[in-house]
Design an enzyme around this catalytic site. Sequence first.
Site, PDB file in Angstrom:
ATOM      1  N   TYR A  52      33.042   3.314 -81.323  1.00 39.81           N
ATOM      2  CA  TYR A  52      31.160   3.239 -82.174  1.00 39.81           C
ATOM      3  C   TYR A  52      31.063   5.371 -81.602  1.00 39.81           C
ATOM      4  CZ  TYR A  52      31.112  -1.179 -82.999  1.00 39.81           C
ATOM      5  OH  TYR A  52      30.975  -2.042 -83.373  1.00 39.81           O
ATOM      6  N   GLN A  87      23.156  -4.564 -94.294  1.00 39.04           N
ATOM      7  CA  GLN A  87      24.200  -4.599 -93.046  1.00 39.04           C
ATOM      8  C   GLN A  87      24.638  -3.936 -92.195  1.00 39.04           C
ATOM      9  OE1 GLN A  87      26.738  -8.391 -94.540  1.00 39.04           O
ATOM     10  NE2 GLN A  87      25.524  -7.337 -96.268  1.00 39.04           N
ATOM     11  N   ASP A  90      24.746   2.913 -90.930  1.00 45.22           N
ATOM     12  CA  ASP A  90      24.126   3.911 -90.502  1.00 45.22           C
ATOM     13  C   ASP A  90      22.844   3.898 -91.265  1.00 45.22           C
ATOM     14  OD1 ASP A  90      23.541   4.098 -93.166  1.00 45.22           O
ATOM     15  OD2 ASP A  90      25.912   3.059 -93.796  1.00 45.22           O
ATOM     16  N   HIS A 105      22.478  -5.537 -88.639  1.00 53.95           N
ATOM     17  CA  HIS A 105      23.193  -6.014 -87.622  1.00 53.95           C
ATOM     18  C   HIS A 105      23.277  -4.517 -86.733  1.00 53.95           C
ATOM     19  CE1 HIS A 105      26.257  -8.636 -90.704  1.00 53.95           C
ATOM     20  NE2 HIS A 105      25.107  -9.074 -90.093  1.00 53.95           N
ATOM     21  N   CYS A 132      20.255   5.231 -68.230  1.00 52.89           N
ATOM     22  CA  CYS A 132      18.865   4.331 -69.351  1.00 52.89           C
ATOM     23  C   CYS A 132      17.531   5.026 -69.240  1.00 52.89           C
ATOM     24  CB  CYS A 132      19.498   3.037 -69.704  1.00 52.89           C
ATOM     25  SG  CYS A 132      16.884   2.921 -70.393  1.00 52.89           S
ATOM     26  N   THR A 172      28.420  -5.670-100.976  1.00 49.31           N
ATOM     27  CA  THR A 172      29.298  -5.867 -99.936  1.00 49.31           C
ATOM     28  C   THR A 172      30.612  -7.440 -99.718  1.00 49.31           C
ATOM     29  OG1 THR A 172      28.705  -6.902 -98.708  1.00 49.31           O
ATOM     30  CG2 THR A 172      27.287  -7.732 -99.977  1.00 49.31           C
TER      31      THR A 172
HETATM   32  C1  BJW Z   1      31.992  -0.668-102.965  1.00 50.36           C
HETATM   33  C2  BJW Z   1      32.507   0.265-103.109  1.00 50.36           C
HETATM   34  C3  BJW Z   1      31.254   1.255-104.157  1.00 50.36           C
HETATM   35  C4  BJW Z   1      33.311  -0.877-101.982  1.00 50.36           C
HETATM   36  N1  BJW Z   1      30.613   0.626-105.237  1.00 50.36           N
HETATM   37  N2  BJW Z   1      30.958  -1.751-103.687  1.00 50.36           N
HETATM   38  C5  BJW Z   1      32.621 -19.948 -89.779  1.00 50.36           C
HETATM   39  C6  BJW Z   1      31.497 -20.301 -90.967  1.00 50.36           C
HETATM   40  C7  BJW Z   1      31.158 -19.126 -91.859  1.00 50.36           C
HETATM   41  C8  BJW Z   1      30.374 -18.889 -90.193  1.00 50.36           C
HETATM   42  C9  BJW Z   1      30.872 -18.136 -89.757  1.00 50.36           C
HETATM   43  C10 BJW Z   1      32.217 -19.245 -89.259  1.00 50.36           C
HETATM   44  N3  BJW Z   1      32.236 -18.614 -87.717  1.00 50.36           N
HETATM   45  C11 BJW Z   1      31.906 -17.546 -87.458  1.00 50.36           C
HETATM   46  C12 BJW Z   1      30.308 -17.907 -88.323  1.00 50.36           C
HETATM   47  C13 BJW Z   1      29.341 -16.209 -88.300  1.00 50.36           C
HETATM   48  C14 BJW Z   1      29.738 -14.987 -88.217  1.00 50.36           C
HETATM   49  C15 BJW Z   1      30.744 -15.136 -89.521  1.00 50.36           C
HETATM   50  O1  BJW Z   1      30.181 -15.063 -90.770  1.00 50.36           O
HETATM   51  N4  BJW Z   1      32.237 -15.014 -89.241  1.00 50.36           N
HETATM   52  C16 BJW Z   1      33.040 -14.782 -90.561  1.00 50.36           C
HETATM   53  C17 BJW Z   1      33.482 -13.740 -89.768  1.00 50.36           C
HETATM   54  C18 BJW Z   1      33.269 -16.005 -91.133  1.00 50.36           C
HETATM   55  N5  BJW Z   1      29.176 -13.914 -88.125  1.00 50.36           N
HETATM   56  C19 BJW Z   1      28.200 -14.372 -87.085  1.00 50.36           C
HETATM   57  O2  BJW Z   1      28.629 -14.472 -85.929  1.00 50.36           O
HETATM   58  C20 BJW Z   1      26.318 -13.695 -86.774  1.00 50.36           C
HETATM   59  N6  BJW Z   1      26.120 -13.947 -86.442  1.00 50.36           N
HETATM   60  C21 BJW Z   1      25.592 -15.361 -86.912  1.00 50.36           C
HETATM   61  O3  BJW Z   1      25.852 -16.412 -87.285  1.00 50.36           O
HETATM   62  O4  BJW Z   1      25.047 -15.801 -85.464  1.00 50.36           O
HETATM   63  C22 BJW Z   1      24.581 -17.250 -85.578  1.00 50.36           C
HETATM   64  C23 BJW Z   1      22.850 -17.400 -86.207  1.00 50.36           C
HETATM   65  C24 BJW Z   1      22.691 -16.445 -87.788  1.00 50.36           C
HETATM   66  C25 BJW Z   1      21.152 -16.265 -87.858  1.00 50.36           C
HETATM   67  C26 BJW Z   1      19.978 -17.208 -87.846  1.00 50.36           C
HETATM   68  C27 BJW Z   1      20.640 -17.338 -86.049  1.00 50.36           C
HETATM   69  C28 BJW Z   1      21.293 -18.007 -85.717  1.00 50.36           C
HETATM   70  C29 BJW Z   1      26.789 -12.123 -86.752  1.00 50.36           C
HETATM   71  C30 BJW Z   1      27.792 -11.030 -87.822  1.00 50.36           C
HETATM   72  C31 BJW Z   1      27.582  -9.233 -87.398  1.00 50.36           C
HETATM   73  C32 BJW Z   1      28.954  -8.852 -88.860  1.00 50.36           C
HETATM   74  N7  BJW Z   1      28.920  -7.188 -87.689  1.00 50.36           N
HETATM   75  C33 BJW Z   1      29.928  -6.423 -88.095  1.00 50.36           C
HETATM   76  C34 BJW Z   1      29.692  -5.857 -87.092  1.00 50.36           C
HETATM   77  C35 BJW Z   1      29.167  -4.769 -86.626  1.00 50.36           C
HETATM   78  C36 BJW Z   1      29.277  -3.732 -86.010  1.00 50.36           C
HETATM   79  C37 BJW Z   1      30.518  -2.599 -86.821  1.00 50.36           C
HETATM   80  O5  BJW Z   1      29.471  -2.091 -87.326  1.00 50.36           O
HETATM   81  O6  BJW Z   1      31.439  -2.414 -86.072  1.00 50.36           O
HETATM   82  O7  BJW Z   1      28.864  -6.009 -89.071  1.00 50.36           O
HETATM   83  S1  BJW Z   1      31.480  -7.655 -88.484  1.00 50.36           S
HETATM   84  C38 BJW Z   1      31.098  -6.312 -90.934  1.00 50.36           C
HETATM   85  O8  BJW Z   1      31.106  -7.379 -91.988  1.00 50.36           O
HETATM   86  C39 BJW Z   1      29.707  -5.638 -90.267  1.00 50.36           C
HETATM   87  C40 BJW Z   1      29.304  -5.042 -91.707  1.00 50.36           C
HETATM   88  O9  BJW Z   1      27.895  -5.294 -91.712  1.00 50.36           O
HETATM   89  C41 BJW Z   1      29.304  -6.857 -92.389  1.00 50.36           C
HETATM   90  C42 BJW Z   1      29.899  -7.151 -93.542  1.00 50.36           C
HETATM   91  O10 BJW Z   1      30.910  -6.373 -94.507  1.00 50.36           O
HETATM   92  P1  BJW Z   1      30.576  -5.725 -95.543  1.00 50.36           P
HETATM   93  O11 BJW Z   1      28.812  -4.196 -95.742  1.00 50.36           O
HETATM   94  O12 BJW Z   1      30.235  -6.711 -96.421  1.00 50.36           O
HETATM   95  O13 BJW Z   1      31.846  -4.609 -95.906  1.00 50.36           O
HETATM   96  P2  BJW Z   1      33.192  -5.140 -96.560  1.00 50.36           P
HETATM   97  O14 BJW Z   1      34.113  -3.608 -95.941  1.00 50.36           O
HETATM   98  O15 BJW Z   1      33.708  -6.317 -95.962  1.00 50.36           O
HETATM   99  O16 BJW Z   1      32.690  -5.332 -97.781  1.00 50.36           O
HETATM  100  C43 BJW Z   1      32.062  -3.774 -98.734  1.00 50.36           C
HETATM  101  C44 BJW Z   1      32.588  -4.385-100.641  1.00 50.36           C
HETATM  102  O17 BJW Z   1      31.992  -2.972-100.975  1.00 50.36           O
HETATM  103  C45 BJW Z   1      33.636  -4.321-101.200  1.00 50.36           C
HETATM  104  O18 BJW Z   1      33.895  -6.033-101.980  1.00 50.36           O
HETATM  105  C46 BJW Z   1      33.978  -3.475-101.934  1.00 50.36           C
HETATM  106  O19 BJW Z   1      34.620  -3.907-103.331  1.00 50.36           O
HETATM  107  C47 BJW Z   1      32.737  -3.089-101.555  1.00 50.36           C
HETATM  108  N8  BJW Z   1      32.506  -1.484-102.361  1.00 50.36           N
HETATM  109  N9  BJW Z   1      33.776   0.791-102.888  1.00 50.36           N
HETATM  110  C48 BJW Z   1      30.219  -0.997-105.168  1.00 50.36           C
HETATM  111  N10 BJW Z   1      31.940   2.410-103.891  1.00 50.36           N
END
Ligand code: BJW
Length: 233
Positions: A52, A87, A90, A105, A132, A172
């Site tokens: 990070y 999400q 940055d 996030h 802190c 996303t």
């Molecule tokens: C372009 C482009 C260009 C490229 N133009 N487009 C089983 C089933 C369902 C859910 C779960 C499960 N097992 C566990 C879960 C829950 C879990 C989860 O979802 N897991 C999955 C792996 C299945 N989720 C959680 O644990 C979350 N918490 C939760 O559910 O709590 C319970 C609760 C919920 C609600 C109320 C109360 C309780 C927490 C999730 C935390 C996610 N954190 C991260 C990491 C942060 C740390 C870090 O930054 O390093 O957040 S994961 C990572 O993925 C990051 C992102 O925000 C997130 C999403 O990624 P994103 O933004 O979609 O990026 P990419 O790379 O995946 O996609 C980019 C897209 O852009 C692509 O499609 C490209 O094509 C496109 N693109 N260039 C336009 N120029």
Amino acid sequence: MKVVVLTGAGISAESGVSTFRDAGGLWEGHSVADVATPEGFERDPALVHAFYDARRAQLELVTPNPAHLALAELEETLGDDLLLVTQNVDDLHERAGSRRLVHMHGQLRSAWCTSCDGRCPWTAPLADGPPCPGCGAASLRPDIVWFGEVPRQMDRIEAALAAADLFVSIGTSGAVYPAAGFVQLARLWGAHTVELNLEPSQGTVWFRDARHGPASMLVPAWVAELTARRLSR
Ligand code: BJW
């Protein structure tokens, strides 16, 4: 017209911020379990801080692109009728001028003290265990929502989705919940749904209108279209 916009890593890709799941993305050299879970942090805090700290330092080198700027312009037009939910950890939306914004996030430029539960703006490294500013404990961690943790301001987001006429998802993959499920909630509650992404996302079938291409082209064009439609009413 009430609008909710969800953004992901793809909107910042053309600013030079790596996405997570694309080739060459952030997860390629790292195990998610090591750097994006509370258990990984407990096991090896030095590795997690290094990951990070490097990403926080990289923010100095990037600037908002036309997609961030177009969403800030949209906020000027829609005011309180727009909620931007990102999400991304940055700060490119803020730097483009967006203010009605939820970082569901967390944020790279913020630190969270696990001793006093305080949060503070943070631009320096955390690896050397700085105190802190609130309580003095060396207990600061990145203010990021890791897997298994609860995303921020879910009540506010769900209320906005329930009231939305239009839900737009930008850059996303639709791989991470609860954000990946917003399109289904928005549809259930009657909103029109639009996807703007480089390629079809995992949830692309849920969107009524899906447009594919780079965000820097699609987003300004979509904002211009929406603004023109609003003015012609
Ligand atoms: C372009 C482009 C260009 C490229 N133009 N487009 C089983 C089933 C369902 C859910 C779960 C499960 N097992 C566990 C879960 C829950 C879990 C989860 O979802 N897991 C999955 C792996 C299945 N989720 C959680 O644990 C979350 N918490 C939760 O559910 O709590 C319970 C609760 C919920 C609600 C109320 C109360 C309780 C927490 C999730 C935390 C996610 N954190 C991260 C990491 C942060 C740390 C870090 O930054 O390093 O957040 S994961 C990572 O993925 C990051 C992102 O925000 C997130 C999403 O990624 P994103 O933004 O979609 O990026 P990419 O790379 O995946 O996609 C980019 C897209 O852009 C692509 O499609 C490209 O094509 C496109 N693109 N260039 C336009 N120029």
